[in-house]
Design a protein around this motif. Structure first.
Motif, PDB file in Angstrom:
ATOM      1  N   PRO A 170      19.790  12.764  -0.646  1.00  0.00           N
ATOM      2  CA  PRO A 170      19.828  11.546  -0.109  1.00  0.00           C
ATOM      3  C   PRO A 170      20.587  11.110   1.256  1.00  0.00           C
ATOM      4  CG  PRO A 170      20.847  11.775  -2.444  1.00  0.00           C
ATOM      5  CD  PRO A 170      20.471  13.197  -1.821  1.00  0.00           C
ATOM      6  N   GLY A 171      20.159  10.322   1.864  1.00  0.00           N
ATOM      7  CA  GLY A 171      20.692   9.978   3.435  1.00  0.00           C
ATOM      8  C   GLY A 171      21.020   8.287   3.600  1.00  0.00           C
ATOM      9  N   LEU A 211      11.734  17.182  -2.583  1.00  0.00           N
ATOM     10  CA  LEU A 211      11.067  17.090  -1.147  1.00  0.00           C
ATOM     11  C   LEU A 211      11.916  17.911  -0.346  1.00  0.00           C
ATOM     12  CD1 LEU A 211      10.776  13.228  -0.926  1.00  0.00           C
ATOM     13  CD2 LEU A 211       8.938  14.728  -1.236  1.00  0.00           C
ATOM     14  N   LEU A 217      13.514   4.553  -5.914  1.00  0.00           N
ATOM     15  CA  LEU A 217      13.764   6.087  -5.833  1.00  0.00           C
ATOM     16  C   LEU A 217      14.163   6.187  -4.448  1.00  0.00           C
ATOM     17  CD1 LEU A 217      10.318   7.015  -7.532  1.00  0.00           C
ATOM     18  CD2 LEU A 217      12.701   6.752  -8.638  1.00  0.00           C
ATOM     19  N   LYS A 256       0.802  -1.326   0.013  1.00  0.00           N
ATOM     20  CA  LYS A 256       0.036   0.020   0.135  1.00  0.00           C
ATOM     21  C   LYS A 256       0.928   1.303   0.120  1.00  0.00           C
ATOM     22  CE  LYS A 256      -4.325  -1.902   1.975  1.00  0.00           C
ATOM     23  NZ  LYS A 256      -4.361  -2.691   3.280  1.00  0.00           N
ATOM     24  N   TRP A 311      19.107   8.249  12.482  1.00  0.00           N
ATOM     25  CA  TRP A 311      17.904   7.929  11.476  1.00  0.00           C
ATOM     26  C   TRP A 311      18.776   7.338  10.293  1.00  0.00           C
ATOM     27  CZ3 TRP A 311      12.888   8.801  12.501  1.00  0.00           C
ATOM     28  CH2 TRP A 311      11.974   8.526  11.470  1.00  0.00           C
ATOM     29  N   PHE A 312      18.596   6.140  10.027  1.00  0.00           N
ATOM     30  CA  PHE A 312      18.946   5.320   8.797  1.00  0.00           C
ATOM     31  C   PHE A 312      20.359   4.948   9.039  1.00  0.00           C
ATOM     32  CE2 PHE A 312      15.318   6.837   5.705  1.00  0.00           C
ATOM     33  CZ  PHE A 312      14.392   6.097   6.459  1.00  0.00           C
ATOM     34  N   GLY A 318      10.863   4.784  -1.905  1.00  0.00           N
ATOM     35  CA  GLY A 318      11.825   5.959  -1.143  1.00  0.00           C
ATOM     36  C   GLY A 318      11.755   5.564   0.381  1.00  0.00           C
ATOM     37  N   ALA A 319      12.288   6.407   0.962  1.00  0.00           N
ATOM     38  CA  ALA A 319      12.033   6.624   2.478  1.00  0.00           C
ATOM     39  C   ALA A 319      10.648   6.786   2.757  1.00  0.00           C
ATOM     40  CB  ALA A 319      13.386   7.403   3.089  1.00  0.00           C
ATOM     41  N   ALA A 333       7.583   1.740   0.867  1.00  0.00           N
ATOM     42  CA  ALA A 333       8.451   2.864   1.447  1.00  0.00           C
ATOM     43  C   ALA A 333       9.061   2.373   2.568  1.00  0.00           C
ATOM     44  CB  ALA A 333       7.222   4.066   1.863  1.00  0.00           C
ATOM     45  N   PRO A 356      15.150  11.166  -6.214  1.00  0.00           N
ATOM     46  CA  PRO A 356      14.504  12.659  -6.128  1.00  0.00           C
ATOM     47  C   PRO A 356      14.251  13.517  -4.760  1.00  0.00           C
ATOM     48  CG  PRO A 356      12.970  10.726  -5.993  1.00  0.00           C
ATOM     49  CD  PRO A 356      14.568  10.067  -6.100  1.00  0.00           C
ATOM     50  N   GLU A 357      15.095  13.158  -3.899  1.00  0.00           N
ATOM     51  CA  GLU A 357      15.061  13.803  -2.874  1.00  0.00           C
ATOM     52  C   GLU A 357      14.903  15.343  -2.776  1.00  0.00           C
ATOM     53  OE1 GLU A 357      16.941  11.153  -3.321  1.00  0.00           O
ATOM     54  OE2 GLU A 357      17.142   9.887  -1.578  1.00  0.00           O
ATOM     55  N   LYS A 388       5.889  10.103   4.982  1.00  0.00           N
ATOM     56  CA  LYS A 388       5.190  10.579   6.088  1.00  0.00           C
ATOM     57  C   LYS A 388       5.897  10.263   7.229  1.00  0.00           C
ATOM     58  CE  LYS A 388       1.375   9.318   2.950  1.00  0.00           C
ATOM     59  NZ  LYS A 388       0.703   7.862   2.369  1.00  0.00           N
ATOM     60  N   MET A 429       8.986  10.533   8.159  1.00  0.00           N
ATOM     61  CA  MET A 429      10.323  11.754   8.246  1.00  0.00           C
ATOM     62  C   MET A 429       9.491  13.251   8.408  1.00  0.00           C
ATOM     63  SD  MET A 429      12.949  10.401   5.539  1.00  0.00           S
ATOM     64  CE  MET A 429      12.017  10.433   4.002  1.00  0.00           C
TER      65      MET A 429
END
Ligand code: CO8
Length: 258
Positions: A139-140, A135, A107, A24, A84-85, A65-66, A28, A131-132, A69, A71
Motif C-alpha cells: 500500500p502507498g 502485484l 481495493l 471503464k 508519486w501519490f 485501486g491505483a 482506477a 491486494p497490492e 497500467k 504505475m
C-alpha cells in the motif's frame, strides 16, 4: 463551473457530491484523478457554503485501486522524484467534514481513499482490501497505517499479507465502516447523513473533526488537553449561544456558521 474529466461535482444545498467517473477502468486512481479530486476538494473546502463533502464511485466500484497500467512502467527514481501519490495526503487535510459512500470494489488505493475520509458508509455490496501484495507492491496511500488503526493488527496484517478482501459485513464488524446500508439506498443515506452534518455549525464541526483526528497523532493526556482547549474555544462562537439558547427555548437552532 470547474471542468474536470474524471470526476463529477454537484452541489445539493450545503452538501457537495463528488463522483469518481472513470467507469471503464472501475475508477482506477491515476494521477489525473488524484489532481482533480484534490483540487475539487480543496476548492469546496474554501467555500463556506459547503458543510460536508461526499465522495462516491459507481455501483460496481468505488475505486478498484491505483491505476496499475500507469504505475507498471515506473522506476524508483520516477516514483521518488515525482513523489508519486503524496498529493492524496491533501485530501486528509481538508477541514470540511468528508464522507465516503462505498459501493462495490474499494481495493488498494480505493480502500485508502475511503479511509482518507471522515465518515465511511458502505453498501452491502462493498468489498474492501489491500491486494497490492499480489502485484508485488505494498500500500502507498496510507493503507498499512490507516487500516491497522481502524481494524487492528490481526486483520490488517492478514489483509496486507494475503491480499484477501473483506465484505461490508466484516468491514463493519471490524470497525472500518460506521454502517452498512442496502446498495440502492446508499447514495440517499449518504446525502442524508451529509445534510445532517452540513446543518451543524461549520466551525464547530471542523473542531470536532480536528479533535477526533488528533487522537491518531498524540497521547491520551495531550489529546484530552487539545479537546479541552477547543471546547473552550467554541464558546467564542455565535453558534454555541444559538445552540444552547434554542435548546432552552425548545426550538431548532439556526446556525449561522459563525
Ligand atoms: N488499474 C488499472 N486498471 C484497472 C484497475 C486498476 N487498479 N482495476 C481495474 N482496471 C481495469 C481493467 O484493466 C479493465 O480494463 P480493460 O477493460 O481495458 O481490460 C477494466 O478496469 C475492468 O476491470 P475487469 O475486467 O478486471 O473487471 P472484473 O469485474 O473482472 O474485476 C476487479 C474487477 C476484481 C476489481 C479487478 O479489476 C481487479 O482485480 N483490479 C485490480 C485490483 C487491485 O489490485 N487493486 C490494487 C491496485 S495497486 C494499488 O492500489 C496500490 C496503491 C498504492 C500505490 C502507491 C504508489 C506510491
Amino acid at each position: 463551473t470547474d471542468s474536470y474529466e474524471t470526476i463529477l461535482v454537484e452541489r445539493k444545498g450545503r452538501v457537495a457530491l463528488l463522483t469518481l467517473n472513470r467507469p471503464k477502468a472501475l475508477n482506477a486512481l491515476n494521477l489525473q484523478v488524484m489532481r482533480e479530486v484534490v483540487a475539487a476538494a480543496e476548492a469546496l473546502d474554501r467555500d463556506p457554503e459547503v458543510g460536508c463533502i461526499v465522495l462516491t464511485g459507481s455501483a460496481k466500484a468505488f475505486a478498484a485501486g491505483a491505476d496499475i497500467k500507469e504505475m507498471s512502467p515506473q522506476n524508483y527514481l520516477d516514483m521518488y522524484l515525482s513523489d508519486w501519490f503524496t498529493a492524496w495526503d491533501r485530501l486528509g487535510q481538508v477541514r470540511t467534514p468528508t464522507l465516503a459512500a462505498v459501493s462495490g470494489y474499494a481495493l488498494g488505493g480505493g480502500c485508502e481513499l475511503a479511509m482518507l475520509c471522515d465518515i465511511l458508509l458502505a453498501a452491502d455490496t462493498a468489498v474492501f482490501g489491500q491486494p497490492e501484495i499480489k502485484l508485488g507492491v505494498i500500500p502507498g496511500i496510507g493503507g498499512s497505517q490507516r487500516l491497522t488503526r481502524a481494524v487492528g493488527k490481526a486483520k490488517a496484517m492478514e489483509l496486507c499479507l494475503t491480499g484477501r478482501t473483506m465484505d461490508a459485513e466484516e468491514a463493519e464488524r471490524a470497525g472500518l465502516v460506521s454502517r452498512v446500508v442496502p446498495a440502492d439506498e446508499l447514495l440517499a443515506e449518504a446525502l442524508s447523513v451529509a445534510e445532517t452534518v452540513a446543518g451543524m455549525s461549520l466551525p464547530v464541526a471542523m473542531m470536532a473533526k480536528e479533535s477526533v483526528n488528533r487522537s491518531f497523532e498524540t497521547t491520551l493526556t495531550e489529546g484530552v488537553r487539545f479537546e479541552r482547549r477547543l471546547f473552550h474555544a467554541v464558546f467564542a462562537t455565535a453558534d454555541q449561544k444559538e445552540g444552547m439558547t434554542a435548546f432552552t427555548e425548545k426550538r431548532k437552532p439556526k446556525f449561522t456558521h459563525r
